[in-house]
Scaffold this motif. Structure first.
Motif, mmCIF file in Angstrom:
data_model
loop_
_atom_site.group_PDB
_atom_site.id
_atom_site.type_symbol
_atom_site.label_atom_id
_atom_site.label_comp_id
_atom_site.label_asym_id
_atom_site.label_seq_id
_atom_site.Cartn_x
_atom_site.Cartn_y
_atom_site.Cartn_z
ATOM 1 N N LEU A 186 0.876 -1.168 0.000
ATOM 2 C CA LEU A 186 0.000 0.000 0.000
ATOM 3 C C LEU A 186 0.913 1.217 0.000
ATOM 4 N N SER A 187 1.008 1.873 -1.124
ATOM 5 C CA SER A 187 1.908 3.016 -1.274
ATOM 6 C C SER A 187 1.203 4.109 -2.055
ATOM 7 N N VAL A 188 1.810 5.266 -2.095
ATOM 8 C CA VAL A 188 1.268 6.378 -2.872
ATOM 9 C C VAL A 188 1.206 5.989 -4.344
ATOM 10 N N ASP A 189 2.225 5.246 -4.810
ATOM 11 C CA ASP A 189 2.248 4.823 -6.209
ATOM 12 C C ASP A 189 1.083 3.902 -6.529
ATOM 13 N N THR A 190 0.775 2.965 -5.611
ATOM 14 C CA THR A 190 -0.341 2.038 -5.829
ATOM 15 C C THR A 190 -1.656 2.794 -5.957
ATOM 16 N N ARG B 292 -6.743 6.647 -9.647
ATOM 17 C CA ARG B 292 -6.107 7.775 -10.334
ATOM 18 C C ARG B 292 -6.830 9.105 -10.111
ATOM 19 N N GLU B 293 -8.127 9.148 -10.350
ATOM 20 C CA GLU B 293 -8.859 10.418 -10.231
ATOM 21 C C GLU B 293 -8.867 10.926 -8.790
ATOM 22 N N ILE B 294 -9.055 10.017 -7.851
ATOM 23 C CA ILE B 294 -9.056 10.425 -6.438
ATOM 24 C C ILE B 294 -7.667 10.898 -6.031
ATOM 25 N N PHE B 295 -6.631 10.206 -6.525
ATOM 26 C CA PHE B 295 -5.263 10.632 -6.215
ATOM 27 C C PHE B 295 -5.011 12.047 -6.725
ATOM 28 N N GLU B 296 -5.496 12.347 -7.905
ATOM 29 C CA GLU B 296 -5.303 13.693 -8.466
ATOM 30 C C GLU B 296 -5.967 14.748 -7.596
ATOM 31 N N ARG B 297 -7.125 14.416 -7.033
ATOM 32 C CA ARG B 297 -7.801 15.360 -6.139
ATOM 33 C C ARG B 297 -6.990 15.538 -4.853
ATOM 34 N N MET B 298 -6.435 14.435 -4.329
ATOM 35 C CA MET B 298 -5.614 14.531 -3.106
ATOM 36 C C MET B 298 -4.344 15.333 -3.365
ATOM 37 N N VAL C 103 -11.043 4.262 0.805
ATOM 38 C CA VAL C 103 -11.689 4.038 -0.495
ATOM 39 C C VAL C 103 -11.653 2.556 -0.857
ATOM 40 N N TYR C 104 -10.495 1.914 -0.641
ATOM 41 C CA TYR C 104 -10.390 0.475 -0.918
ATOM 42 C C TYR C 104 -11.413 -0.310 -0.094
ATOM 43 N N LYS C 105 -11.477 -0.035 1.189
ATOM 44 C CA LYS C 105 -12.288 -0.841 2.108
ATOM 45 C C LYS C 105 -13.783 -0.579 1.978
ATOM 46 N N HIS C 106 -14.163 0.679 1.853
ATOM 47 C CA HIS C 106 -15.578 1.026 1.927
ATOM 48 C C HIS C 106 -16.213 1.382 0.578
ATOM 49 N N THR D 293 -13.857 19.567 2.187
ATOM 50 C CA THR D 293 -13.196 19.714 0.877
ATOM 51 C C THR D 293 -13.205 18.389 0.117
ATOM 52 N N LEU D 294 -12.200 17.581 0.310
ATOM 53 C CA LEU D 294 -12.021 16.356 -0.463
ATOM 54 C C LEU D 294 -13.209 15.407 -0.354
ATOM 55 N N PHE D 295 -13.733 15.217 0.854
ATOM 56 C CA PHE D 295 -14.818 14.247 1.040
ATOM 57 C C PHE D 295 -16.139 14.719 0.424
ATOM 58 N N GLN D 296 -16.193 15.997 0.039
ATOM 59 C CA GLN D 296 -17.371 16.516 -0.654
ATOM 60 C C GLN D 296 -17.166 16.536 -2.169
ATOM 61 N N ASP D 297 -15.966 16.133 -2.584
ATOM 62 C CA ASP D 297 -15.635 16.160 -4.012
ATOM 63 C C ASP D 297 -16.473 15.136 -4.785
ATOM 64 N N LYS D 298 -16.905 15.502 -5.967
ATOM 65 C CA LYS D 298 -17.774 14.654 -6.780
ATOM 66 C C LYS D 298 -17.117 13.317 -7.100
ATOM 67 N N VAL D 299 -15.819 13.325 -7.327
ATOM 68 C CA VAL D 299 -15.107 12.093 -7.684
ATOM 69 C C VAL D 299 -15.205 11.054 -6.573
ATOM 70 N N ILE D 300 -14.998 11.507 -5.318
ATOM 71 C CA ILE D 300 -15.068 10.577 -4.178
ATOM 72 C C ILE D 300 -16.501 10.153 -3.926
ATOM 73 N N LEU D 301 -17.438 11.084 -3.990
ATOM 74 C CA LEU D 301 -18.838 10.754 -3.745
ATOM 75 C C LEU D 301 -19.352 9.731 -4.760
ATOM 76 N N GLU D 302 -18.931 9.856 -6.021
ATOM 77 C CA GLU D 302 -19.338 8.889 -7.037
ATOM 78 C C GLU D 302 -18.719 7.519 -6.768
ATOM 79 N N LYS D 303 -17.433 7.523 -6.378
ATOM 80 C CA LYS D 303 -16.746 6.260 -6.095
ATOM 81 C C LYS D 303 -17.370 5.565 -4.893
#
Length: 473
Positions: free
Chosen positions: A109-113, A119-125, A142-145, A205-215
Motif C-alpha cells: 500500500l503506497s502512494v504509487d499504488t 487515479r482520479e481520487i489521487f489527483e484530487r488529493m 476508499v479500498y475498504k468502503h 473539501t475532499l470528502f465533498q468532491d464529486k469524484v469521491i462521492l461517485e466512487k
C-alpha cells in the motif's frame, strides 16, 4: 376459573421478571455473539491472506496465526479483548539467515499504488497537497468502503485487518485520566487534535468532491472510518527509500511511507528473531531471520531501537507486560523548561535552545535504566552548565518527572489488586500500567543517580583526607 387465573398471573410475572432483569443477559449474549462473529470472519480472512501471500513468501516455513495468550504475560486478558490477536509463527525450524519474505514495492500500500488504482481520487488529493501518510489513509478508506465489490490486488490483505485499535485516536477522556503525568498523555492529546482538525478540513473539501462521492456511491466518509484508516497507517507503516527519489549519484533523496502486506503482521519484541530491510536494487521489503527459530515460536521484529512504552502504546496500542534495563521514558520539552532556574544568568539562552531543539523532528530525549539517549545527554550538559553537576541535574529532572504523576508506586500496587482495577476497560488498564511502569523506571534511575553521586562524594572526601594527611607529613 380461579386456577387458570393464578396460572396466568404466574406466567405474566415470569415474563415481567425476564424482561426487567434478563435484559442484561440478552445484551451480554448479543455482545458475545458479535465478538464471535468478528473473530470468525477475521479467521477466514487470515486464512485467505495466508494463501494469497504464498506469492511473496521466500520459504513457506511461517504463517499468520492467532496468538495464544499467556495470561500471566499479558496486561489485557483474552476475555477482555474485542477481537483475537494475530502474529507470525514458524511452522518449521528456521535457521539464522533464512530469507522469509520479499514483498515488491508494487504490492505494498503506497502512494504509487493509489496513484495507479485510484487515479482520479489521487489527483484530487494531490490538488489539496496532502501528506503521503494522509494519502495512504484516504486511499485505504476508499479500498475498504468504496471498492469492496471490486477486484484489486490488496483486497485479501485489507479484509484481514483488525476492526479497531487501542492506539491514540481510540482513547476517551475517562481512559486518558489514567495517563496523567505520562508523556503519552500529551502525545495522545496532540495526535487527536491534529487528526480531528484534518478530518474536519477533509470533510469540507475532499470528502465533498464529486469524484469521491461517485466512487463511494454517495456515502460520506465518517469519523469512525477515518479514525480506523489513520490508525491502521500509523500502526502498520514503515519508511523506505522512494525508488523515484534517488539522485544520479545514488544518494537517497526522500523516504516514503508504505504498508507491506504480511510484513505488518510481525509483532514487536525486545529480543527480535527477524529483521525488516528494504532492498533498493529489487524494490522489495524483505524479512530475514537473524537467529534460529524453533517450530511453533512467534517471529518477532523490532519496530525501533529507541521506542519507549508510551511510543508503543500511542502508535501501536501495545505495551510490554514487564520492564527491563532497556525500558525507557520520554522527556517532554515542558519538563526541560521547568528545570531552568529563575536566577540562572543564561536562562534566556537555555529557553531558546530548548525551543529550537524541539523543532527537530528526529530528536530523541529518553531516559532508560541503563543509559540516556545522546540527544538528552548533550542538552543536559548544557542545561546544568555553571549551575550544578550533570548527575545532580539529571536527578532533579527525574524527580520532577516523578512528581508529575498523581499517584505513587505504592498506591499503584494496591490499586492493581483491587476490584476497581479489574473492572477497568482494556485501554484504561493499558494506560494505568504504562504510568506504573514509567514510575518504576524513573524511580530506579533516580536511585542509580543518587548512588553515583554518593560514590563521587565519598571519593572526593577520601581524596581530601589523603591530601590533608600528605600535607601534614
Amino acid at each position: 376459573m380461579k386456577h387458570y387465573r393464578n396460572i396466568l398471573v404466574v406466567v405474566l410475572l415470569i415474563i415481567t421478571i425476564t424482561f426487567v432483569f434478563g435484559g442484561e443477559v440478552v445484551t451480554k449474549s448479543n455482545e458475545l455473539s458479535e465478538k464471535d462473529k468478528t473473530n470468525e470472519n477475521r479467521r477466514k480472512s487470515i486464512n485467505r491472506l495466508n494463501k494469497w501471500s504464498r506469492f511473496y513468501v521466500k520459504n513457506p516455513v511461517f504463517s499468520v496465526q492467532k496468538k495464544l495468550i499467556k495470561e500471566e504475560q499479558e496486561i489485557i486478558k483474552e476475555q477482555d479483548r474485542k477481537e483475537d490477536e494475530y502474529g507470525v509463527f514458524a511452522q518449521a525450524k528456521i535457521e539464522r539467515g533464512t530469507e522469509l519474505l520479499a514483498v515488491k514495492w508494487t504490492s505494498c500500500l503506497s502512494v504509487d499504488t493509489i496513484q495507479v488504482e485510484q487515479r482520479e481520487i489521487f489527483e484530487r488529493m494531490a490538488h489539496y497537497e496532502m501528506a503521503q501518510e494522509d494519502i495512504l489513509a484516504v486511499g485505504l478508506i476508499v479500498y475498504k468502503h468504496c471498492m469492496n465489490q471490486e477486484t484489486f490486488n490488496l483486497k485479501e490483505w485489507i479484509t484481514s485487518l483488525p476492526t479497531h485499535y487501542d492506539t491514540s485516536l481510540y482513547f476517551d477522556e475517562k481512559e486518558m485520566e489514567y495517563l496523567a503525568g505520562s508523556p503519552a498523555f500529551v502525545d495522545i492529546m496532540v495526535e487527536k487534535e491534529v487528526a480531528t482538525k484534518l478530518y474536519d478540513q477533509l470533510s469540507q473539501t475532499l470528502f465533498q468532491d464529486k469524484v469521491i462521492l461517485e466512487k463511494c456511491k454517495g456515502q460520506p466518509i465518517d469519523w469512525n472510518q477515518f479514525r480506523w484508516a489513520h490508525s491502521t497507517i500509523t500502526a502498520r507503516k514503515i519508511y523506505v527509500t522512494d525508488p523515484d527519489s534517488v539522485g544520479s549519484d545514488g544518494q537517497q533523496l526522500k523516504l516514503s511511507p508504505v504498508v507491506p502486506p504480511i510484513v505488518d503482521y510481525f509483532n514487536h519484541g525486545n529480543e527480535p528473531s527477524a529483521e525488516i530491510d528494504y532492498n533498493e536494487d529489487l524494490g522489495s521489503v524483505d524479512v530475514k531471520a537473524i537467529k534460529d527459530i524453533k517450530k511453533g515460536e512467534e517471529i518477532f521484529v523490532s519496530y525501533d531501537h529507541h521506542y519507549c512504552g508510551s511510543d508503543l502504546l500511542v502508535d501501536y496500542g501495545y505495551l510490554p507486560h514487564r520492564i527491563d534495563d532497556k525500558s525507557c521514558v520520554n522527556v517532554l520539552m515542558e519538563e526541560l523548561l521547568e528545570t531552568i532556574n529563575i536566577d540562572d544568568p543564561i536562562k534566556d539562552d537555555k529557553y531558546y535552545l530548548v525551543n529550537k531543539l524541539f523543532e527537530t523532528k528526529d530528536i530523541k530525549l529518553k531516559i532508560s535504566m541503563d543509559s540516556l539517549t545522546e540527544d538528552l545527554l548533550k542538552i543536559s550538559k548544557y542545561m546544568s552548565y555553571k549551575q550544578e553537576s550533570l548527575l545532580e541535574y539529571l536527578k532533579r529532572l527525574v524527580s520532577l518527572k516523578i512528581e508529575h504523576y498523581p499517584t505513587t508506586i505504592i498506591q499503584d500496587k494496591e490499586f492493581l489488586v483491587s476490584k476497581e482495577y479489574k473492572q477497568l476497560s482494556p485501554r484504561s488498564k493499558l494506560a494505568f500500567n504504562l504510568a506504573f511502569q514509567e514510575k518504576q523506571i524513573l524511580s530506579n534511575v533516580y536511585t542509580k543517580l543518587q548512588e553515583n553521586i554518593d560514590t563521587i562524594d565519598s571519593k572526593d572526601i577520601k581524596d581530601s583526607k589523603d591530601r590533608k594527611v600528605k600535607d601534614e607529613l
